[in-house]
Design a protein around this motif. Structure first.
Motif, PDB file in Angstrom:
ATOM      1  N   ARG A 192      -0.298 -30.396 -72.498  1.00  0.00           N
ATOM      2  CA  ARG A 192      -1.371 -30.300 -71.527  1.00  0.00           C
ATOM      3  C   ARG A 192      -2.719 -30.231 -72.247  1.00  0.00           C
ATOM      4  O   ARG A 192      -3.678 -30.882 -71.864  1.00  0.00           O
TER       5      ARG A 192
ATOM      6  N   ALA B 155      -8.256 -37.087 -72.478  1.00  0.00           N
ATOM      7  CA  ALA B 155      -9.172 -37.370 -71.375  1.00  0.00           C
ATOM      8  C   ALA B 155     -10.617 -37.364 -71.871  1.00  0.00           C
ATOM      9  O   ALA B 155     -11.404 -38.265 -71.550  1.00  0.00           O
TER      10      ALA B 155
ATOM     11  N   ILE C  60     -11.365 -40.441 -74.130  1.00  0.00           N
ATOM     12  CA  ILE C  60     -11.555 -41.670 -73.359  1.00  0.00           C
ATOM     13  C   ILE C  60     -12.910 -41.632 -72.642  1.00  0.00           C
ATOM     14  O   ILE C  60     -13.647 -42.617 -72.632  1.00  0.00           O
TER      15      ILE C  60
ATOM     16  N   GLY D 277      -8.863 -43.274 -67.880  1.00  0.00           N
ATOM     17  CA  GLY D 277      -9.334 -41.965 -68.312  1.00  0.00           C
ATOM     18  C   GLY D 277      -9.317 -40.965 -67.162  1.00  0.00           C
ATOM     19  O   GLY D 277      -8.869 -39.823 -67.317  1.00  0.00           O
ATOM     20  N   LEU D 278      -9.778 -41.431 -66.009  1.00  0.00           N
ATOM     21  CA  LEU D 278      -9.796 -40.562 -64.834  1.00  0.00           C
ATOM     22  C   LEU D 278      -8.376 -40.172 -64.440  1.00  0.00           C
ATOM     23  O   LEU D 278      -8.123 -39.045 -64.011  1.00  0.00           O
TER      24      LEU D 278
ATOM     25  N   VAL E  52      -5.914 -39.710 -66.497  1.00  0.00           N
ATOM     26  CA  VAL E  52      -5.495 -38.639 -67.411  1.00  0.00           C
ATOM     27  C   VAL E  52      -6.142 -37.318 -66.992  1.00  0.00           C
ATOM     28  O   VAL E  52      -5.508 -36.261 -67.021  1.00  0.00           O
ATOM     29  N   VAL E  53      -7.425 -37.376 -66.585  1.00  0.00           N
ATOM     30  CA  VAL E  53      -8.120 -36.161 -66.133  1.00  0.00           C
ATOM     31  C   VAL E  53      -7.380 -35.551 -64.944  1.00  0.00           C
ATOM     32  O   VAL E  53      -7.056 -34.356 -64.937  1.00  0.00           O
ATOM     33  N   ILE E  54      -7.074 -36.389 -63.947  1.00  0.00           N
ATOM     34  CA  ILE E  54      -6.413 -35.899 -62.734  1.00  0.00           C
ATOM     35  C   ILE E  54      -5.053 -35.315 -63.080  1.00  0.00           C
ATOM     36  O   ILE E  54      -4.676 -34.233 -62.614  1.00  0.00           O
ATOM     37  N   ASP E  55      -4.324 -36.022 -63.943  1.00  0.00           N
ATOM     38  CA  ASP E  55      -3.007 -35.571 -64.357  1.00  0.00           C
ATOM     39  C   ASP E  55      -3.071 -34.228 -65.075  1.00  0.00           C
ATOM     40  O   ASP E  55      -2.194 -33.376 -64.916  1.00  0.00           O
ATOM     41  N   THR E  56      -4.117 -34.045 -65.884  1.00  0.00           N
ATOM     42  CA  THR E  56      -4.233 -32.819 -66.670  1.00  0.00           C
ATOM     43  C   THR E  56      -4.681 -31.645 -65.805  1.00  0.00           C
ATOM     44  O   THR E  56      -4.146 -30.544 -65.898  1.00  0.00           O
ATOM     45  N   VAL E  57      -5.664 -31.890 -64.952  1.00  0.00           N
ATOM     46  CA  VAL E  57      -6.245 -30.795 -64.171  1.00  0.00           C
ATOM     47  C   VAL E  57      -5.376 -30.441 -62.965  1.00  0.00           C
ATOM     48  O   VAL E  57      -5.277 -29.276 -62.578  1.00  0.00           O
ATOM     49  N   TRP E  58      -4.722 -31.446 -62.389  1.00  0.00           N
ATOM     50  CA  TRP E  58      -3.920 -31.170 -61.196  1.00  0.00           C
ATOM     51  C   TRP E  58      -2.420 -31.320 -61.405  1.00  0.00           C
ATOM     52  O   TRP E  58      -1.640 -31.110 -60.488  1.00  0.00           O
ATOM     53  N   GLY E  59      -2.007 -31.729 -62.603  1.00  0.00           N
ATOM     54  CA  GLY E  59      -0.577 -31.806 -62.934  1.00  0.00           C
ATOM     55  C   GLY E  59       0.267 -32.617 -61.969  1.00  0.00           C
ATOM     56  O   GLY E  59       1.435 -32.319 -61.749  1.00  0.00           O
TER      57      GLY E  59
END
Lengths: 190, 189
Positions: free
Chosen positions: A119, A126, A129, B126-127, B129-136
């Motif tokens: 994580r 993120a 990128i 990139g977005l 990955v952000v969504i995946d990381t922050v909201w799992g």
């Protein structure tokens, strides 16, 4: 920084792509900033504009984008031999590490620390990128580049909000580029 | 012969894999779950988890996973190389065209359009990955956001813009921060 007079060889292409590819977690797009850092900035074997062109071509071909870009880069540096070295170097970590995790899957899946580490690394990916996108987008945020800025925003919206297939989006971008070029020529002549 | 079946399936996936990444997944699930019964649906979702924590493109991870499951380590290599062959040939052809006509005006114009398009598409990835990381992978709401991850992303972005550390060092440091957080969290409760 381009003081490196090392010449590309099959072995160097293989080892460099192998090392970079081992860090492409979270999808693979992070390979682009990794390639840029290593091949443009550190080794100076290719310039930024050319790498972006190869990325565009790699993106518009079938298959995994980063494999395509690596293969194109290999061709550019050392012809067919370079392309094969880059292909194997890029693919090997994906195959071998997956085969390895396959055996430890039950251990890995339920381990809090492993998932916490991933994580965290995903957060890093993120940010990396995002950093690259800011760097690449900056030249288009100018008045004389308004049409190309429009392509950039349009491609984003088409893929993110409208969920269009990436290949379709990219081919359309190429068409719009040709049209912009043709209209520009005609205006110049008139 | 199982190898021939694997090769044929993944050649087909390689040919049809336009758009890359997640665009390939429906095709893989159709070939491996429905047509050939190499995987169950549960195993397919395991595969998605595994490809998240292994480097490399998701399509190669999938090919390795299925090959591994069906025919062991040789299967992993056979399926992966079968998947890579069609794109390799097409890219080789494109490179020849690029070398020969890359400087021709319409091709330069097309590339001029492709380049900003690619920036837009990388932003989408990139977005993701952000969504995946922050909201799992869960619902995207303000309440369900993992604030720590969101702050970490912004902080790392700031560090990257300001001091330009190496990419690999940055990613590894973030992994360490993730583990540290998991270690410290019980102490704070």
């Amino acid at each position: 920084m381009r003081s490196n007079n090392e010449k590309p060889t099959c072995g160097k292409i293989f080892l460099n792509t192998l090392a970079l590819s081992s860090f492409t977690i979270g999808g693979g797009y992070v390979m682009i900033p990794l390639l840029r850092e290593r091949f443009v900035v550190k080794l100076g074997w290719i310039d930024e504009n050319e790498l972006t062109e190869l990325t565009a071509i790699g993106q518009s071909s079938p298959g995994a984008m980063i494999l395509n870009v690596s293969v194109l880069l290999g061709y550019r540096l050392l012809g067919f031999r370079g392309a094969v070295s880059a292909l194997i170097g890029t693919a090997l970590p994906a195959i071998v590490l997956l085969a390895a995790t396959f055996y430890f899957y039950d251990l890995i899946r339920d381990n809090r620390y492993v998932s916490a580490a991933f994580r965290g690394m995903n957060a890093g990916v993120a940010a990396v990128i995002a950093d690259m996108v800011i760097g690449m987008a900056a030249p288009y945020i100018k008045k004389e580049q308004a049409l190309h800025a429009f392509i950039m925003v349009g491609a984003f919206a088409a893929a993110f909000f409208l969920k269009f297939n990436v290949a379709l989006v990219i081919v359309s971008c190429g068409f719009v580029g040709v049209i912009i070029g043709a209209v520009h020529d005609r205006r110049k002549k008139a | 012969m199982i190898y021939i079946k694997l090769i044929l399936s993944f050649l087909l996936i390689g040919v049809c894999a336009f758009g890359g990444g997640y665009a390939v997944l429906p095709l893989i699930s159709q070939q491996c779950v429905e047509t050939n019964h190499w995987l169950t649906m549960t195993e397919f979702s395991d595969l998605l988890t595994l490809s998240q924590i292994t480097p490399g493109p998701i399509a190669i991870n999938s090919a390795s996973f299925v090959g591994m499951k069906v025919a062991g380590i040789p299967g992993a290599f056979v399926a992966s190389f079968a998947f890579m062959l069609p794109p390799f040939l097409i890219v080789s052809l494109l490179y020849v065209v690029y070398r020969r006509y890359g400087q021709v005006k319409p091709v330069q114009d097309a590339l001029g359009g492709l380049k900003p398009g690619v920036v837009g598409l990388i932003a989408v990835a990139g977005l993701g990955v952000v969504i995946d990381t922050v909201w799992g992978g869960g619902a995207v709401t303000l309440a369900s956001a993992d604030v720590f991850s969101a702050v970490l992303i912004l902080a790392v972005l700031f560090v990257l813009r300001k001091w330009k550390p190496g990419v690999i060092v940055t990613i590894l440091a973030c992994g360490a921060i993730g583990v540290l957080r998991e270690l410290i969290a019980p102490l704070l409760r």
